[in-house]
Design a protein around this motif. Structure first.
Motif, PDB file in Angstrom:
ATOM      1  N   GLN A 132      40.393  48.484  31.535  1.00 20.33           N
ATOM      2  CA  GLN A 132      39.758  47.072  31.536  1.00 20.33           C
ATOM      3  C   GLN A 132      40.974  46.108  31.138  1.00 20.33           C
ATOM      4  O   GLN A 132      40.830  44.980  31.597  1.00 20.33           O
ATOM      5  CB  GLN A 132      38.820  46.864  30.538  1.00 20.33           C
ATOM      6  CG  GLN A 132      37.337  47.638  31.069  1.00 20.33           C
ATOM      7  CD  GLN A 132      36.888  46.918  32.170  1.00 20.33           C
ATOM      8  OE1 GLN A 132      37.271  46.369  32.983  1.00 20.33           O
ATOM      9  NE2 GLN A 132      35.460  47.073  32.217  1.00 20.33           N
ATOM     10  N   GLY A 133      41.786  46.633  30.126  1.00 24.22           N
ATOM     11  CA  GLY A 133      43.021  45.942  29.748  1.00 24.22           C
ATOM     12  C   GLY A 133      43.770  45.075  30.944  1.00 24.22           C
ATOM     13  O   GLY A 133      44.131  44.063  30.969  1.00 24.22           O
ATOM     14  N   VAL A 134      44.138  46.336  31.967  1.00 23.39           N
ATOM     15  CA  VAL A 134      45.010  45.849  32.935  1.00 23.39           C
ATOM     16  C   VAL A 134      44.274  44.833  33.820  1.00 23.39           C
ATOM     17  O   VAL A 134      44.595  43.940  34.362  1.00 23.39           O
ATOM     18  CB  VAL A 134      45.432  46.971  33.932  1.00 23.39           C
ATOM     19  CG1 VAL A 134      45.978  46.625  34.987  1.00 23.39           C
ATOM     20  CG2 VAL A 134      46.462  47.918  32.830  1.00 23.39           C
ATOM     21  N   LEU A 135      42.703  45.470  34.209  1.00 19.20           N
ATOM     22  CA  LEU A 135      42.022  44.708  34.972  1.00 19.20           C
ATOM     23  C   LEU A 135      41.767  43.120  34.648  1.00 19.20           C
ATOM     24  O   LEU A 135      41.636  42.139  35.317  1.00 19.20           O
ATOM     25  CB  LEU A 135      40.604  45.306  35.272  1.00 19.20           C
ATOM     26  CG  LEU A 135      40.818  46.629  35.967  1.00 19.20           C
ATOM     27  CD1 LEU A 135      39.458  47.532  36.404  1.00 19.20           C
ATOM     28  CD2 LEU A 135      41.749  46.556  37.537  1.00 19.20           C
ATOM     29  N   ASN A 136      41.690  42.984  33.465  1.00 18.94           N
ATOM     30  CA  ASN A 136      41.557  41.565  32.732  1.00 18.94           C
ATOM     31  C   ASN A 136      42.709  40.734  33.289  1.00 18.94           C
ATOM     32  O   ASN A 136      42.443  39.432  33.398  1.00 18.94           O
ATOM     33  CB  ASN A 136      41.193  41.761  31.228  1.00 18.94           C
ATOM     34  CG  ASN A 136      39.739  42.049  30.897  1.00 18.94           C
ATOM     35  OD1 ASN A 136      39.063  41.949  31.677  1.00 18.94           O
ATOM     36  ND2 ASN A 136      39.609  42.698  29.740  1.00 18.94           N
ATOM     37  N   GLY A 137      43.918  41.159  33.159  1.00 18.93           N
ATOM     38  CA  GLY A 137      44.891  40.361  33.660  1.00 18.93           C
ATOM     39  C   GLY A 137      44.795  39.828  35.065  1.00 18.93           C
ATOM     40  O   GLY A 137      44.750  38.555  35.491  1.00 18.93           O
ATOM     41  N   PHE A 138      43.960  40.794  35.919  1.00 17.92           N
ATOM     42  CA  PHE A 138      43.901  40.200  37.319  1.00 17.92           C
ATOM     43  C   PHE A 138      42.657  39.332  37.437  1.00 17.92           C
ATOM     44  O   PHE A 138      42.337  38.280  38.044  1.00 17.92           O
ATOM     45  CB  PHE A 138      42.926  41.370  38.336  1.00 17.92           C
ATOM     46  CG  PHE A 138      44.279  42.559  38.077  1.00 17.92           C
ATOM     47  CD1 PHE A 138      45.165  42.483  37.757  1.00 17.92           C
ATOM     48  CD2 PHE A 138      43.846  43.983  38.897  1.00 17.92           C
ATOM     49  CE1 PHE A 138      46.685  43.539  38.042  1.00 17.92           C
ATOM     50  CE2 PHE A 138      44.774  44.958  39.072  1.00 17.92           C
ATOM     51  CZ  PHE A 138      46.116  44.801  38.639  1.00 17.92           C
ATOM     52  N   ARG A 139      41.696  39.692  36.445  1.00 14.72           N
ATOM     53  CA  ARG A 139      40.440  38.544  36.344  1.00 14.72           C
ATOM     54  C   ARG A 139      40.902  37.214  35.842  1.00 14.72           C
ATOM     55  O   ARG A 139      40.297  36.266  36.459  1.00 14.72           O
ATOM     56  CB  ARG A 139      39.566  39.177  35.169  1.00 14.72           C
ATOM     57  CG  ARG A 139      38.879  40.436  35.657  1.00 14.72           C
ATOM     58  CD  ARG A 139      37.546  40.996  34.901  1.00 14.72           C
ATOM     59  NE  ARG A 139      36.996  42.179  35.225  1.00 14.72           N
ATOM     60  CZ  ARG A 139      37.015  43.301  34.773  1.00 14.72           C
ATOM     61  NH1 ARG A 139      37.815  43.783  33.549  1.00 14.72           N
ATOM     62  NH2 ARG A 139      36.486  44.368  35.587  1.00 14.72           N
ATOM     63  N   HIS A 140      41.769  37.232  34.850  1.00 18.06           N
ATOM     64  CA  HIS A 140      42.201  36.070  34.437  1.00 18.06           C
ATOM     65  C   HIS A 140      42.797  35.460  35.709  1.00 18.06           C
ATOM     66  O   HIS A 140      42.537  34.045  35.769  1.00 18.06           O
ATOM     67  CB  HIS A 140      43.271  36.285  33.370  1.00 18.06           C
ATOM     68  CG  HIS A 140      44.001  34.831  32.850  1.00 18.06           C
ATOM     69  ND1 HIS A 140      43.203  34.093  31.943  1.00 18.06           N
ATOM     70  CD2 HIS A 140      45.443  34.628  33.144  1.00 18.06           C
ATOM     71  CE1 HIS A 140      44.096  32.974  31.690  1.00 18.06           C
ATOM     72  NE2 HIS A 140      45.316  33.080  32.280  1.00 18.06           N
ATOM     73  N   GLU A 141      43.684  35.879  36.492  1.00 19.39           N
ATOM     74  CA  GLU A 141      44.369  35.294  37.635  1.00 19.39           C
ATOM     75  C   GLU A 141      43.179  34.667  38.532  1.00 19.39           C
ATOM     76  O   GLU A 141      43.547  33.606  39.187  1.00 19.39           O
ATOM     77  CB  GLU A 141      45.161  36.213  38.388  1.00 19.39           C
ATOM     78  CG  GLU A 141      46.596  36.310  37.657  1.00 19.39           C
ATOM     79  CD  GLU A 141      47.660  36.961  38.616  1.00 19.39           C
ATOM     80  OE1 GLU A 141      47.766  36.367  39.679  1.00 19.39           O
ATOM     81  OE2 GLU A 141      48.498  37.757  38.156  1.00 19.39           O
TER      82      GLU A 141
END
Ligand SMILES: Cc1cc2nc3c(=O)[nH]c(=O)nc-3n(C[C@H](O)[C@H](O)[C@H](O)COP(=O)(O)O)c2cc1C
Length: 401
Positions: A132-141
């Motif tokens: 989720q930490g990595v995916l949250n970076g994508f969600r932020h974008e």
């Protein structure tokens, strides 16, 4: 050589007289001066009640009623995706196909062991947080909310979808990522249906053949979308045999008609499949790039622009290995060197990202499933024209080379 005599190709004349010839003879087209309707038949055509041995793959989120009907109306076999569809929607789509064509068609389900029925997995909370930490970076974008939740599994729809397919006596039940039981195959046969099962290894072809389906699809590693195995292999190097050796080996290994899949986009590809002893070609990526496909335009444009060297086989979108075009999602995720959740769960954890990317027409975070044949795809066309062009090219090629 034994199998070549089963291929009939030539042209029907204006008078409707079939001009069939064996591939081994080298008649020139001049012998058939009034060329109207190319003819290319294998016993598969009789078996499935179709005119041409061209099958459009049932593709998740891509193959809806319009695509299926266009292919079937052109003489091939269109296959509807049933994956993740609630049974009432599936029934509605089957009804829609029947409004659009009176020709045979298929419906595809994925029978992977982690999906049918959905497997229970005890997830490690620390791993989920890492992902989720990595995916949250994508969600932020993408401007969508962050999440730290443990993803749910896929909904248990496959049994009810299969029941709909049998109740509706769909002409062809098509299976990816699974080995339908003898009971499932028998239930289809009782309704006069045919069963087509896709595999990626000779061992799986033998296991599938034991349950007596009507057609086996040999899916080479060139193929777009998921590798057709019913359990997850340790790495993407497994079940990764090229279409050429895999098709030839499966034709030798089983007594059931074989169809080749993976990297086939035109008539020459179809002829190559027939030369290997296959009785037809199952084609996916070429049919993504059609007017009738449900794929969003930005995805079609990516296929048109990409070269085959830009595809990779990864498990980061669903937890199962699949061939996609590389994008920011694949590069950034791989770059972090973090684990992937089990089949289905990895799809659940990243579903919101793929949905948002689709809505925002953003190819960077979308799963761009595509096979290695994409260099030869240069235009969005109508699916019926593609079937016709494949056959015309195959017949001309077979008659003149
Ligand atoms: C966008 C896309 C989605 C796919 N979805 C499915 C699916 O839901 N079920 C299935 O059996 N195969 C699926 N496949 C794999 C196809 O059945 C087939 O093996 C593959 O498309 C053949 O290779 P090609 O894409 O190079 O023609 C999919 C392929 C693509 C490109």
């Amino acid at each position: 050589m034994k199998r070549r005599k089963f291929i009939q190709l030539g042209y029907s004349s204006l008078m409707g007289v079939p001009a069939a010839l064996s591939l081994r003879s080298h008649h020139r087209t001049a012998k058939y001066p009034i060329m109207k309707k190319p003819k290319l038949e294998t016993p598969l055509c009789d078996l499935l009640g179709i005119q041409y041995p061209v099958i459009q793959a049932g593709m998740g989120d891509v193959a809806g009623p319009e695509l299926v009907a266009a292919v079937s109306n052109a003489g091939g076999l269109g296959i509807l995706t049933g994956t993740m569809l609630p049974p009432d929607i599936l029934r509605e789509r089957i009804g829609k196909i029947r409004e659009l064509t009176d020709k045979p068609f298929g419906v595809n389900l994925l029978l992977h062991r982690d999906l049918y029925p959905p497997a229970e997995h005890d997830l490690d909370t620390a791993v989920v947080q890492q992902v989720q930490g990595v995916l949250n970076g994508f969600r932020h974008e993408l401007g969508i909310p962050a999440s730290n939740l443990e993803p749910s599994g896929v909904p248990p729809l496959i049994q009810s979808d299969f029941d709909v397919i049998v109740e509706e006596s769909v002409p062809v039940f098509s299976v990816g990522l699974g080995n339908p039981s003898g009971e499932m195959v028998a239930a289809c046969h009782q309704k006069g249906m045919k069963v087509m099962v896709m595999v990626s290894t000779v061992e799986d072809a033998l296991a599938v053949a034991a349950n007596r389906p009507d057609v086996i699809v040999a899916q080479g590693s060139e193929a777009g979308g998921h590798r057709s195995t019913w359990e997850k292999k340790p790495t993407n190097e497994f079940a990764a045999i090229g279409t050429l050796p895999l098709t030839a080996a499966i034709v030798e290994a089983v007594k059931i008609p074989v169809v080749a899949a993976g990297g086939i986009v035109n008539g020459k590809g179809l002829m190559a499949a027939l030369m290997l002893g296959a009785q037809g070609a199952l084609i996916g990526t070429r049919f993504v790039v059609t007017h009738e496909s449900m794929a969003p335009d930005f995805y079609k444009q990516k296929i048109l622009a990409a070269s085959s060297d830009q595809t990779t086989v990864t498990d980061i979108f669903t937890g199962m290995f699949a061939r996609v075009i590389r994008n920011r999602f694949t590069r950034l995720y791989a770059g972090k060197n973090i684990p992937v959740l089990p089949p289905g769960r990895q799809y659940g954890v990243s579903m919101d990202i793929q949905e948002a990317a689709g809505l925002q027409r953003n190819p960077d975070f979308f799963a761009l499933y595509a096979g290695q044949g994409l260099d030869l795809i240069q235009e969005i066309k109508s699916a019926g024209d593609i079937v016709k062009e494949i056959i015309a090219e195959a017949v001309n090629y077979g008659m003149t080379k």
